[in-house]
Design a protein around this motif. Structure first.
Motif, mmCIF file in Angstrom:
data_model
loop_
_atom_site.group_PDB
_atom_site.id
_atom_site.type_symbol
_atom_site.label_atom_id
_atom_site.label_comp_id
_atom_site.label_asym_id
_atom_site.label_seq_id
_atom_site.Cartn_x
_atom_site.Cartn_y
_atom_site.Cartn_z
ATOM 1 N N LEU A 27 -25.831 -26.842 -16.033
ATOM 2 C CA LEU A 27 -25.120 -26.625 -14.590
ATOM 3 C C LEU A 27 -24.061 -25.901 -14.728
ATOM 4 C CD1 LEU A 27 -25.857 -30.388 -13.292
ATOM 5 C CD2 LEU A 27 -27.185 -28.349 -12.831
ATOM 6 N N TRP A 28 -23.005 -26.073 -15.641
ATOM 7 C CA TRP A 28 -21.961 -24.972 -15.769
ATOM 8 C C TRP A 28 -22.368 -23.788 -15.916
ATOM 9 C CZ3 TRP A 28 -20.467 -22.255 -19.894
ATOM 10 C CH2 TRP A 28 -19.172 -21.499 -19.663
ATOM 11 N N ALA A 29 -23.296 -23.433 -16.891
ATOM 12 C CA ALA A 29 -23.635 -22.085 -17.164
ATOM 13 C C ALA A 29 -24.316 -21.251 -15.978
ATOM 14 C CB ALA A 29 -24.727 -22.100 -18.487
ATOM 15 N N THR A 30 -24.842 -22.027 -14.981
ATOM 16 C CA THR A 30 -25.329 -21.537 -13.893
ATOM 17 C C THR A 30 -24.757 -21.636 -12.689
ATOM 18 O OG1 THR A 30 -26.759 -23.533 -13.815
ATOM 19 C CG2 THR A 30 -27.721 -21.649 -14.934
ATOM 20 N N GLY A 31 -23.545 -22.102 -12.958
ATOM 21 C CA GLY A 31 -22.703 -21.915 -11.659
ATOM 22 C C GLY A 31 -22.338 -23.044 -10.680
ATOM 23 N N ARG A 32 -22.953 -24.268 -11.329
ATOM 24 C CA ARG A 32 -23.239 -25.454 -10.439
ATOM 25 C C ARG A 32 -22.236 -26.541 -10.930
ATOM 26 N NH1 ARG A 32 -27.854 -22.509 -10.373
ATOM 27 N NH2 ARG A 32 -29.238 -22.604 -8.592
ATOM 28 N N ALA A 33 -21.327 -26.504 -11.840
ATOM 29 C CA ALA A 33 -20.597 -27.514 -12.288
ATOM 30 C C ALA A 33 -19.362 -27.059 -12.861
ATOM 31 C CB ALA A 33 -21.341 -28.657 -12.924
ATOM 32 N N GLY A 57 -11.976 -28.433 -19.120
ATOM 33 C CA GLY A 57 -11.121 -27.047 -19.440
ATOM 34 C C GLY A 57 -11.690 -25.817 -19.152
ATOM 35 N N ARG A 58 -12.900 -26.009 -18.329
ATOM 36 C CA ARG A 58 -13.629 -24.689 -18.129
ATOM 37 C C ARG A 58 -14.105 -24.885 -16.471
ATOM 38 N NH1 ARG A 58 -16.326 -22.306 -22.498
ATOM 39 N NH2 ARG A 58 -15.896 -23.102 -24.408
ATOM 40 N N PRO A 59 -13.546 -24.106 -15.797
ATOM 41 C CA PRO A 59 -13.794 -24.099 -14.226
ATOM 42 C C PRO A 59 -15.235 -23.838 -14.029
ATOM 43 C CG PRO A 59 -12.510 -22.152 -14.929
ATOM 44 C CD PRO A 59 -12.610 -22.873 -16.012
ATOM 45 N N ARG A 60 -15.403 -23.883 -12.764
ATOM 46 C CA ARG A 60 -16.862 -23.649 -12.727
ATOM 47 C C ARG A 60 -17.003 -21.913 -12.223
ATOM 48 N NH1 ARG A 60 -19.892 -26.278 -7.285
ATOM 49 N NH2 ARG A 60 -21.756 -24.949 -6.969
ATOM 50 N N LEU A 61 -18.047 -21.408 -12.629
ATOM 51 C CA LEU A 61 -18.482 -20.125 -12.956
ATOM 52 C C LEU A 61 -18.516 -19.744 -11.426
ATOM 53 C CD1 LEU A 61 -20.457 -19.804 -15.936
ATOM 54 C CD2 LEU A 61 -18.111 -19.344 -15.924
ATOM 55 N N THR A 62 -17.963 -18.296 -11.143
ATOM 56 C CA THR A 62 -18.378 -17.669 -9.889
ATOM 57 C C THR A 62 -19.207 -16.554 -10.015
ATOM 58 O OG1 THR A 62 -16.603 -16.143 -10.180
ATOM 59 C CG2 THR A 62 -16.145 -18.238 -8.798
ATOM 60 N N SER A 63 -19.908 -16.145 -11.404
ATOM 61 C CA SER A 63 -20.832 -15.216 -11.778
ATOM 62 C C SER A 63 -21.346 -15.666 -13.063
ATOM 63 C CB SER A 63 -20.334 -13.815 -11.606
ATOM 64 O OG SER A 63 -19.439 -13.549 -12.669
ATOM 65 N N TRP A 64 -22.634 -15.576 -13.167
ATOM 66 C CA TRP A 64 -22.942 -15.841 -14.564
ATOM 67 C C TRP A 64 -24.395 -15.158 -14.902
ATOM 68 C CZ3 TRP A 64 -28.116 -17.835 -14.176
ATOM 69 C CH2 TRP A 64 -28.300 -18.446 -13.066
ATOM 70 N N ARG A 65 -24.679 -15.195 -16.283
ATOM 71 C CA ARG A 65 -26.158 -14.517 -16.467
ATOM 72 C C ARG A 65 -26.813 -15.180 -17.521
ATOM 73 N NH1 ARG A 65 -26.390 -8.869 -19.538
ATOM 74 N NH2 ARG A 65 -28.033 -9.921 -20.251
ATOM 75 N N TRP A 66 -27.958 -15.052 -17.947
ATOM 76 C CA TRP A 66 -28.465 -15.390 -19.435
ATOM 77 C C TRP A 66 -28.745 -14.183 -19.922
ATOM 78 C CZ3 TRP A 66 -31.948 -17.851 -15.234
ATOM 79 C CH2 TRP A 66 -33.181 -17.037 -15.115
ATOM 80 N N TYR A 67 -29.209 -14.580 -21.358
ATOM 81 C CA TYR A 67 -29.494 -13.235 -22.184
ATOM 82 C C TYR A 67 -31.037 -13.698 -22.672
ATOM 83 C CZ TYR A 67 -24.960 -12.135 -22.032
ATOM 84 O OH TYR A 67 -23.386 -11.573 -21.549
ATOM 85 N N GLY A 68 -31.887 -12.898 -22.169
ATOM 86 C CA GLY A 68 -33.423 -13.012 -22.352
ATOM 87 C C GLY A 68 -34.005 -12.219 -23.532
#
Length: 212
Positions: free
Chosen positions: A187-193, A197-208
């Motif tokens: 959820l954190w990695a997709t900007g949802r939580a 020590g790590r704020p919620r992300l405002t932009s994100w991506r994965w590596y396919g």
């Protein structure tokens, strides 16, 4: 549970979709017009979008020579300004049961393509040309996190298996923490939580791209 390096498989896609369909069947019939969590789409549109994701990933793997410079050129269109642009739209007259059949069917298409695609196949994605395992992992992530959005909007409980989250994280998010709860981390990695020590992300991506 630490992040896993185990492969994401067609069975994982099948499990994610079946778990999602099962929990979404518990939604009240009159709740589908409400917003899906933090998204701008309603819950019906979000299931259509998720179905479309699964269909599109399957379609990218389908051609004899998958495209490397763009998506297979279906026509994506939105039913309303601001709504998701999809190939897949469910017949409203079929109701929520029909909507979830569409989701189940599109998940089945991706499962079948992942099971039958050559290990050497590669196809375009904006986050990196991927193999069948990469598209499987994308399908798992889309299913888990959009079901989270839907569960928030529909008032349902949803916490997918840690192992499923861990495998998807390991495949698509190499920079994500590896020693935190897998579901919260996804959820954190997709900007949802947030994570400690790590704020919620405002932009994100994965590596396919396939891992070396």
């Amino acid at each position: 549970m630490p992040t896993s390096n185990a492969a994401v498989t067609a069975d994982d896609v099948e499990s994610a979709v079946r778990l999602a369909v099962s929990v979404l069947r518990e939604a009240p019939p009159d709740a589908w017009d409400g917003k899906a969590g933090s998204l701008e789409w309603d819950c019906w549109e979000t299931v259509e979008h998720l179905s479309d994701d699964l269909f599109a990933y399957a379609a990218q793997l389908g051609p004899e020579a998958p495209p490397m410079d763009g998506e297979v050129p279906f026509v994506w269109w939105s039913r309303r300004p601001g709504g998701p642009a999809n190939v897949i739209h469910a017949d409203r007259e079929a109701g929520p049961d029909g909507l979830l059949q569409v989701l189940d069917a599109c998940g089945g298409l991706l499962v079948a393509m992942v099971r039958t695609a050559s290990p050497d196949v590669r196809a375009h994605h904006v986050f990196g040309a991927a193999d069948a395992e990469g598209f499987a992992a994308m399908g798992v992530v889309e299913t888990l996190v959009h079901t989270h959005d839907l569960a928030e909007g529909l008032g349902l409980a949803w916490e997918p298996p840690a192992g499923l989250c861990s495998r998807a994280l390991g495949r698509l998010f190499p920079d994500a923490p590896r020693d935190t709860d897998p579901w919260t981390t996804l959820l954190w990695a997709t900007g949802r939580a947030e994570l400690p020590g790590r704020p919620r992300l405002t932009s994100w991506r994965w590596y396919g791209e396939p891992r070396p």
